[in-house]
Motif scaffolding. Structure first.
Motif, PDB file in Angstrom:
ATOM      1  N   VAL A 147      -5.585   9.853   0.374  1.00 29.17           N
ATOM      2  CA  VAL A 147      -4.215   9.602   0.828  1.00 29.17           C
ATOM      3  C   VAL A 147      -2.982   9.024   0.153  1.00 29.17           C
ATOM      4  CG1 VAL A 147      -2.881   8.619   2.817  1.00 29.17           C
ATOM      5  CG2 VAL A 147      -5.169   9.507   3.312  1.00 29.17           C
ATOM      6  N   GLY A 148      -3.792   7.817  -0.735  1.00 28.93           N
ATOM      7  CA  GLY A 148      -2.623   7.429  -1.580  1.00 28.93           C
ATOM      8  C   GLY A 148      -2.326   8.385  -2.873  1.00 28.93           C
ATOM      9  N   VAL A 149      -3.073   9.174  -3.286  1.00 31.08           N
ATOM     10  CA  VAL A 149      -2.993  10.108  -4.278  1.00 31.08           C
ATOM     11  C   VAL A 149      -1.931  11.294  -3.859  1.00 31.08           C
ATOM     12  CG1 VAL A 149      -3.885  11.898  -5.614  1.00 31.08           C
ATOM     13  CG2 VAL A 149      -5.140   9.476  -5.766  1.00 31.08           C
ATOM     14  N   LEU A 150      -2.080  11.660  -2.518  1.00 34.08           N
ATOM     15  CA  LEU A 150      -1.175  12.711  -2.029  1.00 34.08           C
ATOM     16  C   LEU A 150       0.211  12.025  -1.941  1.00 34.08           C
ATOM     17  CD1 LEU A 150      -3.552  14.422   0.716  1.00 34.08           C
ATOM     18  CD2 LEU A 150      -2.803  15.253  -1.481  1.00 34.08           C
ATOM     19  N   MET A 151       0.212  10.929  -1.420  1.00 30.44           N
ATOM     20  CA  MET A 151       1.667  10.265  -1.127  1.00 30.44           C
ATOM     21  C   MET A 151       2.407  10.074  -2.562  1.00 30.44           C
ATOM     22  SD  MET A 151       2.058  10.152   2.045  1.00 30.44           S
ATOM     23  CE  MET A 151       3.539   9.403   1.894  1.00 30.44           C
ATOM     24  N   ALA A 152       1.480   9.782  -3.386  1.00 32.85           N
ATOM     25  CA  ALA A 152       2.207   9.667  -4.941  1.00 32.85           C
ATOM     26  C   ALA A 152       2.605  10.914  -5.540  1.00 32.85           C
ATOM     27  CB  ALA A 152       0.991   8.960  -5.894  1.00 32.85           C
TER      28      ALA A 152
END
Length: 425
Positions: free
Chosen positions: A260-265
């Motif tokens: 999820v963090g990768v997608l938000m980045a």
């Protein structure tokens, strides 16, 4: 790049807002993690979000009046100094019994920030004018937002793990102090008097009159009225899909919190690149085509994100969604600044902020409820339908081209004695 180099006042304003916004985003991860670490309760950490959201709706009318009636530089400096002092109280929140103080601080930090924002946005046309430099200025502001979105939350999480919550609070407070110093260095901005004066009735009656005047202008202006509706539809749908992103990644894609963090980045990276797209679209003057095209592209990107069940596809589509998403928000801001008379910019800008935040809350709530009661993909299709409806509204109600700007504010600047006058362009 030219406007950033040659316009000293804009350079100071841009840097100050970058710093203060970065401070906010550093705490977006740190505060919920700190609360959850103390309590083990997702409900308690969720209250922090509520405390930060409510002021946008509650304080927007007052903030708009203050930005229109008071010296805007003084409003911004005062807001930064108040936030600097308020956030320092977080250092004493070290057990669950002190959570009431944390929620109170978050509420007032957000409330003061919503006094700062309309003043900062209203100052931009006074510094750069309402011509071509307005797009350039808002492109730079979009770059700043993209940088903050891309780096702020991950940096806040890393600093929380590295130096702890109290040190992060001190860093956040220092960003507000630095912002205040930079804004003070802009020098006094005086907008020429247009002869308008509020009546001599009571303060409350005058306040109501100011609000009514701002809303009457907003809803009487066809471009701004439709722009408000279109941006609210977009933000409502965007909030709903953001709520659905976590269960989609975990339950459908088989990912975890790191994914999820990768997608938000990736979304932040797309938002950063949207500055160029927004600049080109705004300068084209093709208002209906630009808004409709952005919403159609966002709809397609979200469809690809949620309907192609592969993480690599999700990564590509969410990054692509940031391009038209950021461009759309920039188009909205340029329309507000270009078509609103200077003496009403604070109130109209605050009305946009309140409506957009309300739409975000409604979208997040609706997405949560629908996602709980309906199959995930069914909910996604419903939200995509809302986005498509927004594109239809823009295509039907917006004029083909943007109309003429409001009257140019006449501004003189009195820089501080030690600042010099060079570099303003």
């Amino acid at each position: 790049m030219v406007i950033w180099i040659r316009n000293r006042r804009f350079r100071l304003l841009w840097t100050s807002t970058l710093l203060s916004n970065l401070g906010n985003w550093l705490m977006i991860v740190a505060v919920p993690v700190h609360v959850y670490t103390m309590t083990g309760s997702t409900l308690s950490s969720g209250f922090a979000f509520v405390a930060q959201t409510l002021p946008a709706i509650v304080f927007a009318p007052l903030a708009g009046v203050l930005a229109d009636q008071w010296d805007r530089r003084a409003v911004m400096v005062g807001a930064d100094l108040l936030r600097m002092a308020v956030v320092l109280a977080l250092v004493v929140v070290d057990d669950p019994g002190m959570l009431w103080l944390l929620y109170t601080v978050m509420f007032f930090e957000s409330a003061i920030g919503h006094v700062f924002q309309p003043a900062a946005r209203a100052v931009v046309p006074a510094i750069v004018g309402r011509g071509g430099d307005l797009e350039a200025a808002n492109s730079w502001n979009t770059v700043a937002s993209g940088v903050v979105r891309l780096a702020g939350a991950p940096l806040g999480g890393a600093l929380y793990a590295l130096v702890g919550f109290d040190a992060l609070v001190l860093i956040d407070s220092a960003t507000y102090l630095a912002s205040a110093v930079l804004i003070f260095g802009m020098g006094r901005l005086r907008v020429a008097d247009d002869g308008h004066r509020p009546g001599t009735s009571s303060w409350l009656a005058a306040f109501r009159g100011q609000i009514r005047e701002g809303l009457a202008f907003l809803f009487g202006h066809p471009v701004l009225r439709t722009t408000l509706g279109v941006s609210s539809i977009f933000l409502m749908a965007n909030a709903a899909l953001n709520v659905l992103l976590v269960p989609y990644v975990i339950s459908v894609l088989g990912g975890d919190a790191g994914d999820v963090g990768v997608l938000m980045a990736a979304l932040g990276g797309g938002f950063l690149a949207s500055a160029y797209v927004g600049n080109v679209l705004s300068r084209s003057g093709l208002l209906r085509l630009s808004f409709t095209g952005c919403l159609a592209a966002i709809t397609l990107c979200f469809a690809g994100l949620f309907l192609i069940h592969h993480f690599a596809a999700a990564l590509v589509f969410i990054a692509l969604a940031g391009l038209p998403g950021g461009a759309l928000l920039m188009l909205v801001q340029v329309q507000v600044q270009r078509h609103t008379p200077d003496r009403q910019l604070g109130r109209v800008g605050s009305a946009f902020s309140a409506a957009e935040m309300a739409a975000t809350v409604v979208g997040a709530s609706a997405g949560s409820i629908a996602g709980q009661q309906l199959p995930l993909i069914t909910t996604v299709w419903l939200v995509i339908g809302v986005l498509a409806a927004g594109a239809a509204v823009a295509a039907l109600l917006l004029p083909t081209r943007s109309g003429p700007p409001a009257a140019e504010p006449v501004v003189t600047a009195t820089p501080p004695a030690t600042a010099g006058t060079g570099g303003d362009g």
